[in-house]
Design a protein around this motif. Structure first.
Motif, PDB file in Angstrom:
ATOM      1  N   ALA A  14       0.805  -1.237   0.000  1.00 28.86           N
ATOM      2  CA  ALA A  14       0.000   0.000   0.000  1.00 28.86           C
ATOM      3  C   ALA A  14       0.837   1.286   0.000  1.00 28.86           C
ATOM      4  CB  ALA A  14      -0.921  -0.002   1.212  1.00 28.86           C
ATOM      5  N   GLU A  15       1.962   1.283   0.736  1.00 28.68           N
ATOM      6  CA  GLU A  15       2.738   2.529   0.817  1.00 28.68           C
ATOM      7  C   GLU A  15       3.289   2.942  -0.550  1.00 28.68           C
ATOM      8  OE1 GLU A  15       2.798   0.310   3.368  1.00 28.68           O
ATOM      9  OE2 GLU A  15       1.658   1.698   4.648  1.00 28.68           O
ATOM     10  N   SER A  16       3.457   1.968  -1.464  1.00 27.59           N
ATOM     11  CA  SER A  16       3.904   2.348  -2.818  1.00 27.59           C
ATOM     12  C   SER A  16       2.855   3.228  -3.486  1.00 27.59           C
ATOM     13  CB  SER A  16       4.152   1.107  -3.684  1.00 27.59           C
ATOM     14  OG  SER A  16       5.339   0.465  -3.303  1.00 27.59           O
ATOM     15  N   THR A  17       1.582   2.892  -3.279  1.00 26.70           N
ATOM     16  CA  THR A  17       0.525   3.716  -3.870  1.00 26.70           C
ATOM     17  C   THR A  17       0.514   5.112  -3.231  1.00 26.70           C
ATOM     18  OG1 THR A  17      -0.827   1.790  -4.363  1.00 26.70           O
ATOM     19  CG2 THR A  17      -1.985   3.895  -4.259  1.00 26.70           C
ATOM     20  N   TYR A  18       0.632   5.154  -1.882  1.00 26.30           N
ATOM     21  CA  TYR A  18       0.606   6.465  -1.214  1.00 26.30           C
ATOM     22  C   TYR A  18       1.784   7.316  -1.698  1.00 26.30           C
ATOM     23  CZ  TYR A  18      -2.395   3.621   1.796  1.00 26.30           C
ATOM     24  OH  TYR A  18      -3.353   2.759   2.259  1.00 26.30           O
ATOM     25  N   ALA A  19       2.961   6.681  -1.841  1.00 28.07           N
ATOM     26  CA  ALA A  19       4.150   7.459  -2.211  1.00 28.07           C
ATOM     27  C   ALA A  19       4.169   7.809  -3.711  1.00 28.07           C
ATOM     28  CB  ALA A  19       5.411   6.680  -1.823  1.00 28.07           C
ATOM     29  N   TYR A  20       3.927   6.812  -4.574  1.00 27.37           N
ATOM     30  CA  TYR A  20       4.043   7.055  -6.030  1.00 27.37           C
ATOM     31  C   TYR A  20       2.825   7.794  -6.590  1.00 27.37           C
ATOM     32  CZ  TYR A  20       8.229   4.152  -6.624  1.00 27.37           C
ATOM     33  OH  TYR A  20       9.511   3.647  -6.569  1.00 27.37           O
ATOM     34  N   GLN A  21       1.617   7.264  -6.320  1.00 23.74           N
ATOM     35  CA  GLN A  21       0.441   7.947  -6.869  1.00 23.74           C
ATOM     36  C   GLN A  21       0.218   9.267  -6.120  1.00 23.74           C
ATOM     37  OE1 GLN A  21       0.633   4.374  -7.107  1.00 23.74           O
ATOM     38  NE2 GLN A  21       1.184   5.179  -9.124  1.00 23.74           N
ATOM     39  N   GLY A  22       0.635   9.302  -4.839  1.00 23.32           N
ATOM     40  CA  GLY A  22       0.607  10.573  -4.106  1.00 23.32           C
ATOM     41  C   GLY A  22       1.429  11.617  -4.850  1.00 23.32           C
ATOM     42  N   ALA A  23       2.579  11.208  -5.392  1.00 24.28           N
ATOM     43  CA  ALA A  23       3.437  12.133  -6.150  1.00 24.28           C
ATOM     44  C   ALA A  23       2.790  12.481  -7.493  1.00 24.28           C
ATOM     45  CB  ALA A  23       4.811  11.516  -6.368  1.00 24.28           C
ATOM     46  N   GLN A  24       2.212  11.473  -8.145  1.00 23.64           N
ATOM     47  CA  GLN A  24       1.584  11.737  -9.450  1.00 23.64           C
ATOM     48  C   GLN A  24       0.401  12.710  -9.335  1.00 23.64           C
ATOM     49  OE1 GLN A  24       0.667   7.595 -10.978  1.00 23.64           O
ATOM     50  NE2 GLN A  24       1.555   8.532 -12.801  1.00 23.64           N
ATOM     51  N   LEU A  25      -0.293  12.612  -8.187  1.00 26.38           N
ATOM     52  CA  LEU A  25      -1.542  13.383  -8.034  1.00 26.38           C
ATOM     53  C   LEU A  25      -1.356  14.711  -7.304  1.00 26.38           C
ATOM     54  CD1 LEU A  25      -3.873  10.394  -7.017  1.00 26.38           C
ATOM     55  CD2 LEU A  25      -4.046  11.739  -9.125  1.00 26.38           C
ATOM     56  N   GLN A  26      -0.105  15.023  -6.955  1.00 26.14           N
ATOM     57  CA  GLN A  26       0.049  16.151  -6.024  1.00 26.14           C
ATOM     58  C   GLN A  26      -0.397  17.500  -6.590  1.00 26.14           C
ATOM     59  OE1 GLN A  26       4.168  15.831  -4.765  1.00 26.14           O
ATOM     60  NE2 GLN A  26       4.779  17.560  -6.042  1.00 26.14           N
ATOM     61  N   ASP A  27      -0.440  17.614  -7.924  1.00 28.38           N
ATOM     62  CA  ASP A  27      -0.892  18.895  -8.486  1.00 28.38           C
ATOM     63  C   ASP A  27      -2.370  18.883  -8.862  1.00 28.38           C
ATOM     64  OD1 ASP A  27       1.643  19.935  -8.224  1.00 28.38           O
ATOM     65  OD2 ASP A  27       2.283  19.059 -10.138  1.00 28.38           O
ATOM     66  N   SER A  28      -3.033  17.737  -8.701  1.00 28.91           N
ATOM     67  CA  SER A  28      -4.437  17.701  -9.137  1.00 28.91           C
ATOM     68  C   SER A  28      -5.431  17.406  -8.009  1.00 28.91           C
ATOM     69  CB  SER A  28      -4.617  16.677 -10.265  1.00 28.91           C
ATOM     70  OG  SER A  28      -4.174  15.419  -9.840  1.00 28.91           O
ATOM     71  N   ILE A  29      -4.930  16.939  -6.862  1.00 28.59           N
ATOM     72  CA  ILE A  29      -5.843  16.621  -5.751  1.00 28.59           C
ATOM     73  C   ILE A  29      -5.260  17.213  -4.480  1.00 28.59           C
ATOM     74  CG2 ILE A  29      -6.568  14.687  -4.269  1.00 28.59           C
ATOM     75  CD1 ILE A  29      -7.231  13.089  -6.516  1.00 28.59           C
ATOM     76  N   ASP A  30      -6.113  17.744  -3.620  1.00 23.14           N
ATOM     77  CA  ASP A  30      -5.659  18.235  -2.312  1.00 23.14           C
ATOM     78  C   ASP A  30      -5.327  17.047  -1.438  1.00 23.14           C
ATOM     79  OD1 ASP A  30      -5.864  20.888  -2.664  1.00 23.14           O
ATOM     80  OD2 ASP A  30      -7.798  21.122  -1.641  1.00 23.14           O
ATOM     81  N   ASN A  31      -4.197  17.071  -0.809  1.00 23.37           N
ATOM     82  CA  ASN A  31      -3.772  15.987   0.080  1.00 23.37           C
ATOM     83  C   ASN A  31      -4.027  14.581  -0.523  1.00 23.37           C
ATOM     84  OD1 ASN A  31      -2.870  14.501   2.197  1.00 23.37           O
ATOM     85  ND2 ASN A  31      -3.961  15.680   3.764  1.00 23.37           N
ATOM     86  N   PRO A  32      -3.327  14.261  -1.620  1.00 22.43           N
ATOM     87  CA  PRO A  32      -3.585  12.993  -2.306  1.00 22.43           C
ATOM     88  C   PRO A  32      -3.314  11.767  -1.434  1.00 22.43           C
ATOM     89  CG  PRO A  32      -1.653  14.087  -3.239  1.00 22.43           C
ATOM     90  CD  PRO A  32      -2.304  15.061  -2.316  1.00 22.43           C
ATOM     91  N   ILE A  33      -2.339  11.858  -0.509  1.00 27.03           N
ATOM     92  CA  ILE A  33      -2.036  10.671   0.313  1.00 27.03           C
ATOM     93  C   ILE A  33      -3.255  10.332   1.168  1.00 27.03           C
ATOM     94  CG2 ILE A  33      -0.577   9.752   2.172  1.00 27.03           C
ATOM     95  CD1 ILE A  33       1.776  11.228   0.992  1.00 27.03           C
TER      96      ILE A  33
END
Ligand code: TMP
Length: 197
Positions: free
Chosen positions: A92-111
């Protein structure tokens, strides 16, 4: 003993080498062990590979990684009935870290958003090893691979590494200096897995 063990870190941090070493050592000690990984080899895992290779929209990519994990989580629960220890390369932490990075400009607090989507959908590991290494050093280690995937760029991995740091407030995390020797890291992981603490 820790039964469900996950290994996390940026690409090139050496997780896979250590998992193989830890697996061999545990087998030598007569534990029954299974190694698994994400993305998985299932049809959903293949969709994940397609998302990465074709630069699919990060929201779709996030849902696909989480879907792969929901199915994988059920398999892991079954394996925990049959085996002493399940070792998992990324979770799960891979999703929080990688997709969190991918989404950081499009969603508020992606993690936080990704964690909410994931809540109660799959089992929580007993211990998560986080392999820490500077992205520049990690990239040097993998630059000679035949094919690099789109995530394997220093600037992106810097964001991913920062996200991993945001996750380690839970005591389930055990941070590892990934520049230490394979022998030392393997021994440390074994000690932690086999300890009762
Ligand atoms: P791998 O290199 O460990 O096979 O993983 C493939 C890539 O997928 C790697 O760059 C990490 C990335 N990844 C995510 O972006 N999100 C996830 O949830 C997982 C499991 C992997």
């Amino acid at each position: 003993m820790k039964r469900f063990v996950t290994f996390e870190g940026i690409d090139g941090s050496g997780k896979t080498t250590i998992i193989n070493e830890v697996f061999d050592e545990l087998i030598d000690k007569n534990y029954s062990v299974i190694v698994t990984r994400e993305p998985t080899d299932s049809w959903v895992g293949k969709c994940v590979q397609e998302c990465i290779a074709t630069h699919t929209d990060p929201i779709v990519t996030s849902f696909t990684f989480i879907s792969d994990r929901i199915i994988h989580g059920k398999e892991i629960l079954n394996w925990l009935k049959k085996y002493d220890i399940v070792l998992c390369d990324r979770y799960a932490e891979s999703t929080y870290a990688y997709q969190g990075a991918q989404l950081q400009d499009s969603i508020d607090n992606p993690i936080k958003w990704l964690m909410e989507l994931s809540k109660n959908r799959f089992p929580i590991p007993d211990i998560t090893f986080l392999f820490e290494i500077q992205p520049k050093i990690a990239m040097k280690r993998i630059q000679d691979r035949e094919e690099l995937i789109p995530f394997e760029k220093v600037a992106f991995l810097e964001k991913v590494a920062k996200n991993y740091q945001k996750l380690i407030d839970d005591k389930r995390f055990n941070c590892i200096d990934a520049t230490e020797s394979v022998e030392d890291i393997t021994k440390h992981c074994l000690d932690v897995i086999l300890s009762d603490k």
